[in-house]
Structures are given as C-alpha cells and as structure tokens.
Design an enzyme around this catalytic site. Structure first.
Site, mmCIF file in Angstrom:
data_model
loop_
_atom_site.group_PDB
_atom_site.id
_atom_site.type_symbol
_atom_site.label_atom_id
_atom_site.label_comp_id
_atom_site.label_asym_id
_atom_site.label_seq_id
_atom_site.Cartn_x
_atom_site.Cartn_y
_atom_site.Cartn_z
ATOM 1 N N ASP A 146 -0.286 -2.341 12.147
ATOM 2 C CA ASP A 146 0.231 -3.528 12.822
ATOM 3 C C ASP A 146 -0.180 -3.742 14.284
ATOM 4 O O ASP A 146 -0.645 -4.798 14.650
ATOM 5 C CB ASP A 146 1.766 -3.521 12.758
ATOM 6 C CG ASP A 146 2.303 -3.201 11.366
ATOM 7 O OD1 ASP A 146 1.518 -2.841 10.473
ATOM 8 O OD2 ASP A 146 3.526 -3.302 11.165
ATOM 9 N N TRP A 201 0.828 -1.217 0.000
ATOM 10 C CA TRP A 201 0.000 0.000 0.000
ATOM 11 C C TRP A 201 0.856 1.257 0.000
ATOM 12 O O TRP A 201 0.417 2.294 -0.493
ATOM 13 C CB TRP A 201 -1.099 -0.028 1.057
ATOM 14 C CG TRP A 201 -0.785 0.185 2.512
ATOM 15 C CD1 TRP A 201 0.351 -0.163 3.167
ATOM 16 C CD2 TRP A 201 -1.664 0.781 3.486
ATOM 17 N NE1 TRP A 201 0.231 0.157 4.502
ATOM 18 C CE2 TRP A 201 -0.988 0.737 4.732
ATOM 19 C CE3 TRP A 201 -2.942 1.329 3.450
ATOM 20 C CZ2 TRP A 201 -1.558 1.233 5.911
ATOM 21 C CZ3 TRP A 201 -3.511 1.816 4.621
ATOM 22 C CH2 TRP A 201 -2.821 1.781 5.828
ATOM 23 N N GLU A 248 7.926 9.181 9.474
ATOM 24 C CA GLU A 248 7.025 8.045 9.254
ATOM 25 C C GLU A 248 5.653 8.336 9.873
ATOM 26 O O GLU A 248 4.626 8.064 9.285
ATOM 27 C CB GLU A 248 7.647 6.789 9.881
ATOM 28 C CG GLU A 248 6.865 5.520 9.641
ATOM 29 C CD GLU A 248 7.557 4.284 10.230
ATOM 30 O OE1 GLU A 248 8.543 4.443 10.978
ATOM 31 O OE2 GLU A 248 7.097 3.162 9.926
HETATM 32 C C1 GLC Z 1 4.843 -0.642 8.765
HETATM 33 C C2 GLC Z 1 3.446 -0.074 8.699
HETATM 34 C C3 GLC Z 1 2.813 -0.465 7.387
HETATM 35 C C4 GLC Z 1 3.709 -0.012 6.244
HETATM 36 C C5 GLC Z 1 5.147 -0.503 6.408
HETATM 37 C C6 GLC Z 1 6.110 0.126 5.415
HETATM 38 O O1 GLC Z 1 4.829 -2.032 8.812
HETATM 39 O O2 GLC Z 1 2.673 -0.498 9.765
HETATM 40 O O3 GLC Z 1 1.537 0.090 7.262
HETATM 41 O O4 GLC Z 1 3.193 -0.446 5.031
HETATM 42 O O5 GLC Z 1 5.612 -0.190 7.687
HETATM 43 O O6 GLC Z 1 6.076 1.524 5.485
#
Ligand code: GLC
Length: 420
Positions: free
Chosen positions: A161, A33, A390
C-alpha cells in the site's frame, strides 16, 4: 505449544467457516492474495479446507473475470472502507479493485503437492476456467494495447500500500474525498506502523473516482492519475501464467495453451524494461510519466519468482547482500540505504513473510540455494522470536502491526509444518 501448532491454531482461529480473515478485527473479511498463501498453509494439514479457501475467494469473482481484493462475506464495523463506500453491485459484496494474482501459483501448488490426488484433480479442474478467465481479464482490462505490462490503478492493488515506490505517482492524486474518512486501523494498531493520513486520503480519492466511473475497466484506466506497471504484480502474473500453463496442459485445450504461451512471451520481454542497472534490481514503471520509480523495494526481486531474470540472479543476490549489511534480517520492504526508509512503517521498511517466501522460492529455482536459505532462516528466526505478526522490524526483529496473522502462519507452516 510449538510454533507449528500455534500456526495451525491461528489458521483455525481465523477461519470463518470456509474462508480465512487475515486477522480478527483489523481485517475482518477475505483478502485476495492473503487467501492464496493461506490456502497453501492450510494444505500442510487440511487439504479439503485449503481448496475451500479458493472456492470461497472465487465467489467474489466478477463476470468479467476480475477477482476483487476484498470479498465482504459477512458484515463488520471494524473496517473502513466497507461495502457502502465501494458501492459495487455484486453478491457477495466486494471491493472494486484487485490484488497480485498469486492464485494460480497456489492452485498449482495444491495440485502438485496433494496427498488426495482424486480430490486435487477435481478441484483443480473446477477452478481452472475461473483462473483462465481472470488472466484474460488482466490482459483485456489492464493491458488493452498489449504492451506486455499490466497497469495497477491503486496502491492497494499492489498489496504494498504505502511503498515508497508509489510516492511519485501517488503525489498526483488529490487529497479531497467525497466519502468521509473513518479510519479504524489506527484505533487497533499504532499509527506509526500504518500509512499516513494524507496517503489514506489519496487512497479514498481513488475509490471515489472509480466508483463514479462505474467500476468500468476502460474508464478506470483512462481517469486514474495513479497508473503504474508494478514490478511485483507483473512478476507474480508471469509466474501465474506459467502455473496456469501447467494446469492448461492437463485441463485446458491446445488453443488455450497457445494463448497463455503468447502472454508469457509478451510479459517476459516487457519485464526486462524494468531492470535498473545502477540499483541492481528491477523497479516499477510510472505509466503516466514513463519514468522508472527510483526507489528499490523488495518487489524488485520478484521476477525470480517467475523464473525470470536468471542471468541477473547473481547481481540480485549481491544487491540483497548489501541490504543485509544494513538490516539484521532480510528482506526489508524498502532499500535500507534509501533516505525515506522507515523500519517500522508498513511497506516502507518492515519484513513481510509472504514476500520472503516468494523471493526465496525464486533464488532456489535459479540455483542460488545460499541466498534462499538465508531468507528462509531469517524469516523463521523472526517468527520464532517475535510470533506470528503481520510484519517485522528488520533491524530489531520486533514483531509489529497486527498479531496472529494468517499469512505469516501459512508461510511458517510451508517451511516448518511438515510434522505435527
Ligand atoms: C494490507 C496489506 C495487504 C494485505 C491486507 C490484508 O492492506 O498491505 O497486502 O493483503 O493488508 O492482510
């Protein structure tokens, strides 16, 4: 350098020759995503590169239509669990689970906004069959009985997560693992901003379990102790189906359009089962206990992103305003009034720019320009003050987690990257 220039420089720095890593070191591969948002960011200044992002992600698509959450295009020792732990037979190597299907919305966005019309037509036509195949996979693999809501089998699949919404379902997952845990994330980022050790053990337990099930969808569905109808994933899928329908009217057949319309009706009806009147927002459903997850999270506003729940938009806006009274910046990932709210810990409180973009898009479409603009203004202020982090602390506005993040840069460009 202006922030828009910094955002473009970040995307260029995270480019690995056709696909983008979310950020160097912490996430050294292509994430599902993330790439959908990143493609829309690239499109603000390099449409050809935006389409490449999508074609590279689709190199990871499985024959059954599943689009994995990670595609391991090139080896790296910086991340755990790597390809050997997943044990998936695919070239390029991939993980064995998926992530929220933002991709069709991204393709439609690129196609709608294209300056190079001919290239957009050719690219959209070439990816349309892969998207259709992916949406058929969601239904066949994750809603085989056609209840209307797709199941998510791992917290990583939700993209959120360690959301407090998963505390109940995740507690059923044992902490024992076959694969030795060699976390790398906590060497790169303060452990207080990441999931806890015990959550990680449960995450890896599920990976071990699914690998033993041969990554076979029906077996995964039946053996998984973690099985939820995530409101975020289902809302995003509904939006994706609507965007796919627009693409199908141009590139698909009449029966394909009818097939997509049937899925849209089914998901729309089922999504209403997730409305929680007392909390004033949508919540996820535990498919094992059939209980609604009691904690409000930012995912609960996402049905609006699917142009769904217009009649509830005023109530959702009021809920958000109440959250805004406790947090300085919208939208915290968990209800700030919830006892387990943790403003610095990942998906248990911090603000994430991509979620804000989807929620703002939803409020704008249902005609609540005021709420949409508050979310946009807050997001821009966070980024301009704290950088392309982030995620962000919702009370102090501090930028936390990894730095120089691709999807944060992409959202900034979509909102502010018009001129160069
Ligand atoms: C973490 C986030 C997830 C994202 C990934 C890479 O696992 O929770 O939503 O896609 O990092 O940025």
């Amino acid at each position: 350098m202006s922030m828009a220039e910094q955002a473009r420089a970040t995307l260029r720095a995270n480019d690995r020759g056709g696909y983008s890593v979310p950020t160097a070191r912490l996430y050294p591969f292509q994430w599902n995503w993330d790439s959908a948002f990143v493609a829309m960011g690239w499109a603000t200044f390099d449409e050809d590169r935006a389409w490449q992002e999508i074609h590279w992600l689709l190199k990871g698509q499985w024959d059954d239509g599943m689009i994995p959450h990670i595609v391991f295009h090139a080896p790296s020792d910086d991340y755990f669990p790597g390809p050997a732990v997943w044990g998936v037979m695919h070239a390029p190597p991939t993980s064995g689970i998926t992530q929220p299907p933002v991709l069709a919305a991204a393709v439609r966005h690129l196609w709608d906004h294209a300056r190079d019309r001919a290239a957009a037509e050719a690219n959209a036509a070439s990816v349309y069959p892969s998207l259709l195949c992916n949406h058929r996979w969601w239904q066949a693999a994750r809603d085989p009985q056609r209840h209307g809501l797709v199941a998510t089998l791992h917290p990583w699949e939700t993209g959120m997560d360690n959301s407090p919404a998963w505390d109940g379902p995740l507690a059923r997952v044992p902490t024992e693992t076959v694969s030795p845990i060699r976390r790398r994330d906590t060497m790169l980022v303060d452990a207080a901003m990441r999931p806890r050790g015990e959550e990680y053990q449960r995450f890896i337990h599920l990976v071990d379990l699914f690998r033993d099930a041969g990554w076979e969808p029906a077996r995964m569905l039946s053996v998984s102790p973690f099985r939820v109808a995530d409101v975020g994933t289902n809302a995003i899928l509904l939006r994706a189906e609507k965007d796919l329908l627009a693409l199908a009217r141009r590139f698909g057949s009449v029966p394909q359009q009818a097939e997509i319309e049937t899925r849209i009706e089914r998901i729309s009806a089922a999504l209403e089962r997730l409305w929680q009147e007392e909390a004033g927002l949508y919540v996820s459903l535990d498919l094992v206990t059939h209980a609604l997850c009691p904690v409000g999270t930012s995912a609960g506003f996402l049905p609006l992103f699917a142009w769904h729940g217009q009649a509830r938009a005023a109530r959702l806006a009021a809920t958000l305003a109440a959250w805004g009274g406790r947090a300085t910046r919208l939208v915290p990932s968990a209800d700030p009034g919830f006892a387990g709210f943790e403003p610095k810990r990942y998906w248990r409180g911090p603000v994430w720019a991509v979620v804000n973009w989807m929620i703002a898009d939803g409020f704008a479409t249902v005609g609540n320009a005021g709420t949409a603009s508050r979310i946009r203004t807050d997001t821009i202020a966070l980024i301009e003050t704290a950088g392309l982090s982030e995620y962000f602390e919702p009370i102090s506005g501090e930028g936390i987690g990894g730095a120089d993040f691709s999807w944060t840069a992409a959202i900034y460009l979509m909102w502010c990257g018009g001129g160069s």
